[in-house]
Design an enzyme around this catalytic site. Structure first.
Site, PDB file in Angstrom:
ATOM      1  N   CYS A 117     -62.981   8.872 -13.946  1.00 22.25           N
ATOM      2  CA  CYS A 117     -61.721   8.590 -13.228  1.00 22.25           C
ATOM      3  C   CYS A 117     -61.327   7.155 -13.579  1.00 22.25           C
ATOM      4  O   CYS A 117     -61.440   6.264 -12.752  1.00 22.25           O
ATOM      5  CB  CYS A 117     -61.906   8.757 -11.725  1.00 22.25           C
ATOM      6  N   CYS A 171     -63.959   2.668  -3.262  1.00 24.80           N
ATOM      7  CA  CYS A 171     -63.442   1.456  -2.609  1.00 24.80           C
ATOM      8  C   CYS A 171     -63.098   1.789  -1.160  1.00 24.80           C
ATOM      9  O   CYS A 171     -62.057   1.395  -0.648  1.00 24.80           O
ATOM     10  CB  CYS A 171     -62.234   0.893  -3.359  1.00 24.80           C
ATOM     11  N   ASP A 212     -59.344  16.855 -15.910  1.00 25.29           N
ATOM     12  CA  ASP A 212     -59.502  17.051 -14.465  1.00 25.29           C
ATOM     13  C   ASP A 212     -60.994  17.002 -14.159  1.00 25.29           C
ATOM     14  O   ASP A 212     -61.742  17.922 -14.480  1.00 25.29           O
ATOM     15  CB  ASP A 212     -58.905  18.401 -14.049  1.00 25.29           C
ATOM     16  N   ASP A 220     -58.763  10.572 -17.292  1.00 23.96           N
ATOM     17  CA  ASP A 220     -58.001  10.543 -16.047  1.00 23.96           C
ATOM     18  C   ASP A 220     -57.137  11.792 -15.997  1.00 23.96           C
ATOM     19  O   ASP A 220     -56.740  12.324 -17.038  1.00 23.96           O
ATOM     20  CB  ASP A 220     -57.116   9.292 -15.960  1.00 23.96           C
ATOM     21  N   ALA A 256     -58.514   5.338 -15.003  1.00 22.26           N
ATOM     22  CA  ALA A 256     -57.292   4.518 -14.911  1.00 22.26           C
ATOM     23  C   ALA A 256     -57.331   3.614 -13.666  1.00 22.26           C
ATOM     24  O   ALA A 256     -57.862   4.021 -12.638  1.00 22.26           O
ATOM     25  CB  ALA A 256     -56.062   5.416 -14.863  1.00 22.26           C
ATOM     26  N   PRO A 257     -56.815   2.383 -13.754  1.00 20.95           N
ATOM     27  CA  PRO A 257     -56.098   1.787 -14.882  1.00 20.95           C
ATOM     28  C   PRO A 257     -56.982   1.152 -15.945  1.00 20.95           C
ATOM     29  O   PRO A 257     -56.473   0.551 -16.894  1.00 20.95           O
ATOM     30  CB  PRO A 257     -55.243   0.724 -14.203  1.00 20.95           C
ATOM     31  N   GLY A 258     -58.297   1.245 -15.803  1.00 20.91           N
ATOM     32  CA  GLY A 258     -59.185   0.829 -16.885  1.00 20.91           C
ATOM     33  C   GLY A 258     -59.942  -0.466 -16.694  1.00 20.91           C
ATOM     34  O   GLY A 258     -60.583  -0.956 -17.621  1.00 20.91           O
ATOM     35  N   GLY A 259     -59.913  -1.027 -15.491  1.00 19.64           N
ATOM     36  CA  GLY A 259     -60.640  -2.284 -15.248  1.00 19.64           C
ATOM     37  C   GLY A 259     -62.135  -2.150 -15.479  1.00 19.64           C
ATOM     38  O   GLY A 259     -62.756  -2.950 -16.182  1.00 19.64           O
TER      39      GLY A 259
END
Length: 440
Positions: free
Chosen positions: A257, A379, A308, A281, A259-262
């Site tokens: 999962c 998070c 998915d 993603d 994105a955004p790729g940090g």
């Protein structure tokens, strides 16, 4: 359009249309031809009003006798933003706040409405020191920190009174800016020195070796080191995920999962741009963020594709040395950055997420080689999504064992006996949960 009109319009999008405050605010401010000072004021009042909405609404309910349904949404947001300024901002005189609110109401509606707004705000000014909430500890904390009562009760049940209050206080902090130094392009010492020369006040991060805190300075996105890909903005809690994965050069890693790729790009940096990271993603449009970030940072070992994660993909079975699943979650640990989560979430939504998270856990575990490591992170601060998911998975998959995580001694880290870690939110770290499992 003046500053206060912009504030009320943005609040309308957030409260009435469930828009994300950061997205709608950025779009609005980019279009508006106003000074940097006005932009800062708008940002402060919008985030403050969203953050303290519960407290503000409790106060307003004392003066809006016919209830909120009797007030049109635009006018209600005029009142909310005005109460925020009077109660929480010292730089705007009370009389000026009232006058601006009255003029805005006249412009939008009738003189009768303006008179109503004037009456409500002057009533509040006469009774500013009134004790608006009496009762049990949950009601008192909900008013003091401005959280919906169900959320206060939720944190209280999971963490107890003392830690609950620490969490509420942490989630109301104005987030500090932390950047990650990209070791592929620049050493930590070089980045530190060059940022200082550019006039930034900086200090070392709390716990991650790549972390630098920006205490004072201009927007990071306009900084030459950012544009050149030498640094990227990332919270230290998110950096810990890459730290605990025991990454080595030339590994194959799956980020389910991404994105955004940090976290994806952080893993690539730790691996010195070697090996292969399969970044997935479910949303095609979000993959561009990963590719753009990778290009800016000079990373070329990431392959970004749609997938998915809640469905099993046979071609990935047993291919990875490491699997990261930073799963979709309720986000209760990042309220300091997205305060509207307080108002846009409910208890039922939290339960719905657990099924998706368990599917991702189950599928991701099958993509791992024997002896490989799986890291599960969220998070959020919800035990259903965190500890209980891991305990469920271990019962179903006895070939996996929890590895103990230890990253250092900080007051906001809770090291659980089982091995996983919970990070309580503060100024520089989001609320987070990380578990590390090894496949025997």
């Amino acid at each position: 359009m003046n500053s206060r009109e912009i504030i009320v319009n943005v609040l309308g999008n957030v409260f009435n249309e469930k828009a994300y405050s950061n997205i709608v605010l950025n779009k609005t401010l980019n279009k508006a031809e106003i000074s940097a000072k006005d932009k800062a004021f708008i940002t402060e009042v919008v985030y403050g009003t969203v953050k303290y909405r519960y407290t503000i609404d409790v106060i307003l309910s004392h003066y809006v006798k016919k209830g909120f349904k009797s007030v049109e949404p635009y006018v209600l947001n005029v009142l909310r933003s005005s109460i925020y300024q009077i109660r929480y901002l010292s730089k705007v005189p009370d009389f000026a706040v009232v006058n601006e609110a009255v003029e805005l109401s006249k412009k939008h509606s009738s003189g009768k409405v303006a008179k109503f707004v004037n009456g409500v705000l002057r009533n509040y000014l006469r009774n500013k020191d009134e004790e608006y909430v009496k009762g049990n500890i949950e009601d008192i904390l909900a008013f003091k920190y401005s959280f919906p009562r169900w959320m206060v009760k939720f944190f209280m049940n999971d963490f107890g009174k003392e830690k609950c209050e620490i969490i509420l206080k942490g989630l109301n902090q104005v987030p500090g800016v932390t950047v990650r130094v990209n070791n592929i392009k620049k050493s930590y010492e070089q980045a530190y020195s060059e940022l200082s020369e550019l006039g930034y006040t900086i200090e070392e991060g709390e716990i991650c070796p790549e972390a630098l805190r920006i205490i004072k300075g201009k927007s990071i996105e306009n900084n030459p080191l950012f544009k050149e890909g030498c640094i990227t903005v990332q919270d230290e809690s998110a950096m810990l995920v890459g730290m605990v994965m025991d990454l080595e050069e030339n590994m194959t890693v799956i980020d389910l999962c991404s994105a955004p790729g940090g976290k994806t790009t952080h893993m690539a940096e730790i691996m010195n741009n070697t090996g292969k990271i399969l970044a997935f993603d479910i949303h095609e449009n979000k993959l561009k963020l990963i590719r753009d970030n990778s290009e800016r940072l000079g990373i070329n070992n990431i392959e970004a594709n749609t997938l998915d994660a809640s469905e099993f993909h046979e071609d990935l079975e047993g291919v990875a040395h490491r699997v990261l699943m930073d799963v979709p979650c309720s986000g209760l640990g990042i309220i300091r950055k997205k305060p509207e989560i307080k108002w846009n979430k409910n208890k039922n939504e939290l339960k719905d997420l657990v099924n998706i998270q368990r599917k991702i856990l189950k599928n991701g575990s099958r993509y791992l080689k024997k002896g490989g490591i799986l890291v599960y992170s969220t998070c959020t601060l919800n035990k259903e999504e965190n500890e209980k998911n891991i305990n469920w998975f271990l019962k179903e998959n006895p070939e996996f064992k929890l590895e103990k995580i230890y990253v250092g001694d900080l007051d906001n880290l809770i090291y659980h006996q089982e091995g996983y870690v919970t990070i309580l939110p503060n100024k520089y770290m989001d609320g987070f949960f990380i578990a590390k499992l090894k496949k025997s």
